[in-house]
Design a protein around this motif. Structure first.
Motif, PDB file in Angstrom:
ATOM      1  N   PRO A  97       2.312   4.227   2.662  1.00  0.00           N
ATOM      2  CA  PRO A  97       3.286   3.212   3.180  1.00  0.00           C
ATOM      3  C   PRO A  97       2.952   1.906   2.642  1.00  0.00           C
ATOM      4  CG  PRO A  97       3.002   4.859   4.956  1.00  0.00           C
ATOM      5  CD  PRO A  97       1.909   5.118   3.808  1.00  0.00           C
ATOM      6  N   THR A  98       1.410   1.696   2.685  1.00  0.00           N
ATOM      7  CA  THR A  98       0.832   0.514   2.256  1.00  0.00           C
ATOM      8  C   THR A  98       1.360   0.094   0.899  1.00  0.00           C
ATOM      9  OG1 THR A  98      -0.834   0.434   4.120  1.00  0.00           O
ATOM     10  CG2 THR A  98      -0.891  -1.247   2.224  1.00  0.00           C
ATOM     11  N   ILE A  99       0.823   0.828   0.177  1.00  0.00           N
ATOM     12  CA  ILE A  99       1.400   0.785  -1.274  1.00  0.00           C
ATOM     13  C   ILE A  99       2.648   0.679  -1.631  1.00  0.00           C
ATOM     14  CG2 ILE A  99       1.027   1.916  -3.709  1.00  0.00           C
ATOM     15  CD1 ILE A  99      -1.568   3.324  -2.635  1.00  0.00           C
ATOM     16  N   TYR A 100       3.597   1.418  -0.998  1.00  0.00           N
ATOM     17  CA  TYR A 100       5.033   1.421  -1.141  1.00  0.00           C
ATOM     18  C   TYR A 100       5.472  -0.099  -0.832  1.00  0.00           C
ATOM     19  CZ  TYR A 100       9.835   2.202   0.039  1.00  0.00           C
ATOM     20  OH  TYR A 100      11.408   1.879   0.100  1.00  0.00           O
ATOM     21  N   TYR A 101       5.108  -0.336   0.470  1.00  0.00           N
ATOM     22  CA  TYR A 101       5.784  -1.647   0.916  1.00  0.00           C
ATOM     23  C   TYR A 101       5.245  -2.868  -0.015  1.00  0.00           C
ATOM     24  CZ  TYR A 101       6.596   0.649   5.260  1.00  0.00           C
ATOM     25  OH  TYR A 101       7.002   1.644   6.500  1.00  0.00           O
ATOM     26  N   VAL A 102       3.904  -2.836  -0.491  1.00  0.00           N
ATOM     27  CA  VAL A 102       3.402  -3.832  -1.347  1.00  0.00           C
ATOM     28  C   VAL A 102       4.089  -3.910  -2.655  1.00  0.00           C
ATOM     29  CG1 VAL A 102       1.397  -4.862  -2.629  1.00  0.00           C
ATOM     30  CG2 VAL A 102       1.266  -4.097  -0.226  1.00  0.00           C
ATOM     31  N   MET A 103       4.331  -2.768  -3.321  1.00  0.00           N
ATOM     32  CA  MET A 103       4.946  -2.484  -4.548  1.00  0.00           C
ATOM     33  C   MET A 103       6.615  -2.927  -4.564  1.00  0.00           C
ATOM     34  SD  MET A 103       5.336   0.922  -6.876  1.00  0.00           S
ATOM     35  CE  MET A 103       6.457   1.766  -5.819  1.00  0.00           C
ATOM     36  N   VAL A 104       7.078  -2.808  -3.358  1.00  0.00           N
ATOM     37  CA  VAL A 104       8.448  -3.187  -3.134  1.00  0.00           C
ATOM     38  C   VAL A 104       8.621  -4.567  -3.028  1.00  0.00           C
ATOM     39  CG1 VAL A 104      10.569  -3.088  -2.090  1.00  0.00           C
ATOM     40  CG2 VAL A 104       9.338  -0.996  -2.403  1.00  0.00           C
ATOM     41  N   ALA A 105       7.675  -5.126  -2.538  1.00  0.00           N
ATOM     42  CA  ALA A 105       7.431  -6.601  -1.887  1.00  0.00           C
ATOM     43  C   ALA A 105       7.348  -7.398  -3.337  1.00  0.00           C
ATOM     44  CB  ALA A 105       6.471  -6.914  -1.086  1.00  0.00           C
ATOM     45  N   ALA A 106       6.403  -6.855  -4.189  1.00  0.00           N
ATOM     46  CA  ALA A 106       5.891  -7.561  -5.648  1.00  0.00           C
ATOM     47  C   ALA A 106       7.381  -7.295  -6.269  1.00  0.00           C
ATOM     48  CB  ALA A 106       5.031  -6.533  -6.153  1.00  0.00           C
ATOM     49  N   ILE A 107       7.892  -6.038  -6.592  1.00  0.00           N
ATOM     50  CA  ILE A 107       9.334  -6.248  -7.288  1.00  0.00           C
ATOM     51  C   ILE A 107      10.414  -7.356  -7.056  1.00  0.00           C
ATOM     52  CG2 ILE A 107      11.234  -4.922  -7.888  1.00  0.00           C
ATOM     53  CD1 ILE A 107       9.361  -2.224  -7.572  1.00  0.00           C
ATOM     54  N   LEU A 108      10.444  -7.370  -5.608  1.00  0.00           N
ATOM     55  CA  LEU A 108      11.447  -8.317  -4.938  1.00  0.00           C
ATOM     56  C   LEU A 108      10.692 -10.130  -5.291  1.00  0.00           C
ATOM     57  CD1 LEU A 108      12.211  -6.872  -1.495  1.00  0.00           C
ATOM     58  CD2 LEU A 108      13.584  -6.888  -3.506  1.00  0.00           C
ATOM     59  N   PHE A 109       9.697 -10.023  -5.259  1.00  0.00           N
ATOM     60  CA  PHE A 109       9.199 -11.359  -5.365  1.00  0.00           C
ATOM     61  C   PHE A 109       9.281 -11.733  -7.008  1.00  0.00           C
ATOM     62  CE2 PHE A 109       6.386 -11.685  -1.329  1.00  0.00           C
ATOM     63  CZ  PHE A 109       7.270 -12.451  -0.851  1.00  0.00           C
ATOM     64  N   PHE A 110       9.223 -10.890  -7.774  1.00  0.00           N
ATOM     65  CA  PHE A 110       9.161 -10.911  -9.348  1.00  0.00           C
ATOM     66  C   PHE A 110      10.619 -11.201  -9.749  1.00  0.00           C
ATOM     67  CE2 PHE A 110      10.076  -9.077 -13.395  1.00  0.00           C
ATOM     68  CZ  PHE A 110       9.230  -9.885 -14.320  1.00  0.00           C
ATOM     69  N   GLY A 111      11.440 -10.562  -8.987  1.00  0.00           N
ATOM     70  CA  GLY A 111      13.034 -10.897  -9.197  1.00  0.00           C
ATOM     71  C   GLY A 111      13.188 -12.228  -8.752  1.00  0.00           C
ATOM     72  N   LEU A 112      12.719 -12.926  -7.760  1.00  0.00           N
ATOM     73  CA  LEU A 112      12.959 -14.168  -7.370  1.00  0.00           C
ATOM     74  C   LEU A 112      12.252 -15.180  -8.385  1.00  0.00           C
ATOM     75  CD1 LEU A 112      12.201 -13.847  -3.448  1.00  0.00           C
ATOM     76  CD2 LEU A 112      14.398 -14.324  -4.679  1.00  0.00           C
ATOM     77  N   TRP A 113      11.193 -14.708  -8.715  1.00  0.00           N
ATOM     78  CA  TRP A 113      10.571 -15.604  -9.796  1.00  0.00           C
ATOM     79  C   TRP A 113      11.180 -15.868 -11.007  1.00  0.00           C
ATOM     80  CZ3 TRP A 113       6.619 -14.214 -13.762  1.00  0.00           C
ATOM     81  CH2 TRP A 113       6.093 -15.309 -14.261  1.00  0.00           C
ATOM     82  N   THR A 114      11.806 -14.799 -11.326  1.00  0.00           N
ATOM     83  CA  THR A 114      12.525 -14.707 -12.712  1.00  0.00           C
ATOM     84  C   THR A 114      14.107 -15.224 -12.700  1.00  0.00           C
ATOM     85  OG1 THR A 114      13.103 -12.332 -12.399  1.00  0.00           O
ATOM     86  CG2 THR A 114      11.323 -12.908 -13.809  1.00  0.00           C
ATOM     87  N   ASN A 115      14.348 -15.596 -11.361  1.00  0.00           N
ATOM     88  CA  ASN A 115      15.764 -16.046 -10.916  1.00  0.00           C
ATOM     89  C   ASN A 115      16.836 -14.721 -11.003  1.00  0.00           C
ATOM     90  OD1 ASN A 115      17.357 -17.815  -9.834  1.00  0.00           O
ATOM     91  ND2 ASN A 115      18.185 -18.614 -11.991  1.00  0.00           N
ATOM     92  N   ARG A 116      16.273 -13.348 -10.806  1.00  0.00           N
ATOM     93  CA  ARG A 116      17.167 -12.569 -10.880  1.00  0.00           C
ATOM     94  C   ARG A 116      16.899 -11.282  -9.513  1.00  0.00           C
ATOM     95  NH1 ARG A 116      16.246 -10.019 -16.673  1.00  0.00           N
ATOM     96  NH2 ARG A 116      13.877 -10.327 -15.927  1.00  0.00           N
ATOM     97  N   PRO A 117      17.422 -12.032  -8.426  1.00  0.00           N
ATOM     98  CA  PRO A 117      17.151 -10.915  -7.233  1.00  0.00           C
ATOM     99  C   PRO A 117      17.436  -9.530  -7.467  1.00  0.00           C
ATOM    100  CG  PRO A 117      18.465 -12.980  -6.697  1.00  0.00           C
ATOM    101  CD  PRO A 117      18.361 -13.055  -8.297  1.00  0.00           C
ATOM    102  N   THR A 118      16.266  -8.949  -6.937  1.00  0.00           N
ATOM    103  CA  THR A 118      16.516  -7.247  -7.480  1.00  0.00           C
ATOM    104  C   THR A 118      17.299  -6.842  -6.477  1.00  0.00           C
ATOM    105  OG1 THR A 118      13.844  -7.672  -7.808  1.00  0.00           O
ATOM    106  CG2 THR A 118      14.823  -5.468  -7.538  1.00  0.00           C
TER     107      THR A 118
END
Length: 208
Positions: A97-118
């Motif tokens: 669960p820890t790895i899953y949560y961190v991975m999904v959070a990273a994907i969401l933050f990356f989408g925000l950083w690239t201005n493309r909300p995942t």
């Protein structure tokens, strides 16, 4: 005389609230119940893997597709569950669960950083009319929430028993996720969500 119109195509099956909750949280409830009945985390993990695979199949049948987040969660359950059984170490299924949560959070933050909300890509059809600002805020909220869940999972599994950890996931993390999804509805409505055409049950990410 015009030809007879072709017969109407049957409507696609809709994912109602009960089906949605069963697909999202059913495998976790089965995991908890199997551990209570068998007192064997490894057998319960095997049951969890089977239930997760069944949920993915049911999503395909009832919803017409397997959501990306359910697919990611399902694959991770199968991989980490397999490692748990193969190496006979419950650490892997607890760490998953820890790895899953961190991975999904990273994907969401990356989408925000690239201005493309995942989340707009994943849930666009579920939230019609939501503005780009709304998608950004929703993605930000879920990203931080997933990091909180990751920290909570680490705190619980490293400092309590297996039974307590399983109980926390079912009676703690799961209700918190549902409440968090509901708490975001006012924000979504403020930023253009068409509540009349939105899904009756807010899409809730599957538990890690």
């Amino acid at each position: 005389m015009s030809p007879n119109p072709p017969p109407a195509t049957p409507a696609a099956k809709e994912r109602g609230p009960l089906i949605g909750l069963a697909l999202d949280f059913g495998p976790l409830a089965v995991f908890f119940l199997a551990n209570v009945l068998t007192k064997n985390i490894f057998l319960a993990t095997l049951v969890f893997m089977v239930a997760t695979a069944a949920a993915m199949l049911a999503a395909r049948i009832f919803h017409g597709k397997v959501s990306p987040m359910l697919a990611i969660s399902g694959v991770m359950v199968l991989v980490f569950g397999g490692l748990t059984i193969w190496l006979h170490s419950e650490t892997f299924i607890k760490l998953k669960p820890t790895i899953y949560y961190v991975m999904v959070a990273a994907i969401l933050f990356f989408g925000l950083w690239t201005n493309r909300p995942t989340l707009k890509v994943v849930l666009g059809a579920a939230y019609p009319g939501l503005s780009d600002r709304g998608w950004s805020l929703l993605s930000r909220n879920w990203a931080w929430f997933f990091l909180v869940l990751a920290a909570a999972n680490e705190l619980v599994w490293r400092n309590t028993t297996t039974d307590f950890w399983l109980g926390y996931k079912l009676w703690g993390a799961m209700p918190a996720t549902i409440l968090f999804a509901l708490a975001n509805i006012p924000l979504l409505m403020k930023h253009g969500l068409d509540i009349k055409t939105a899904e009756s049950d807010p899409p809730i990410p599957p538990q890690g």
